[in-house]
Design an enzyme around this catalytic site. Sequence first.
Site, short mmCIF file in Angstrom:
data_model
loop_
_atom_site.label_atom_id
_atom_site.label_comp_id
_atom_site.label_asym_id
_atom_site.label_seq_id
_atom_site.Cartn_x
_atom_site.Cartn_y
_atom_site.Cartn_z
N GLU A 17 45.61 42.99 36.88
CA GLU A 17 44.46 41.99 37.61
C GLU A 17 43.23 42.65 37.55
OE1 GLU A 17 45.18 39.50 41.18
OE2 GLU A 17 47.00 40.92 39.89
N THR A 18 42.80 43.91 37.69
CA THR A 18 41.08 44.85 37.87
C THR A 18 40.49 43.91 36.84
OG1 THR A 18 42.03 45.81 39.29
CG2 THR A 18 39.87 46.27 38.43
#
Length: 130
Positions: A53-54
């Site tokens: 997700e980062t």
Amino acid sequence: MSDTASTAGTLLERMGIEVTLVTAERAEGRMPVAGNTQPFGLLHGGASAVLAETLASFAAQRHAGEGRATVGIELNATHHRLAREGWVHAVATAVHLGRSLATYEVTVDDDGGRRLCTARVTCMLIDIRA
């Protein structure tokens, strides 16, 4: 997040995530296995999800541009193998770059290039209100 956003005191810093490349179409990074394991000494699946997700969020922010922000709205991760040591390396590749949504496929591999996880992340792109 902007290119000048600080990771000091964030989850990225605590997990040792290093972002090495960011474009709208692709983001790359890595994370140590040490410190990101579950009680049995294996890389925690949630840590792979955070890395995925980062990277997708950084790329989506680049796509969104100035005056806009990104918000993760969907994350799906399939874990294929385990890791006990070393680093994991991830690449987020754009699947869809729209006006309001950006979707990325993220692969997470071990130091030997073996696929550990495949994730899909969708971010909503929103205007920042002054």
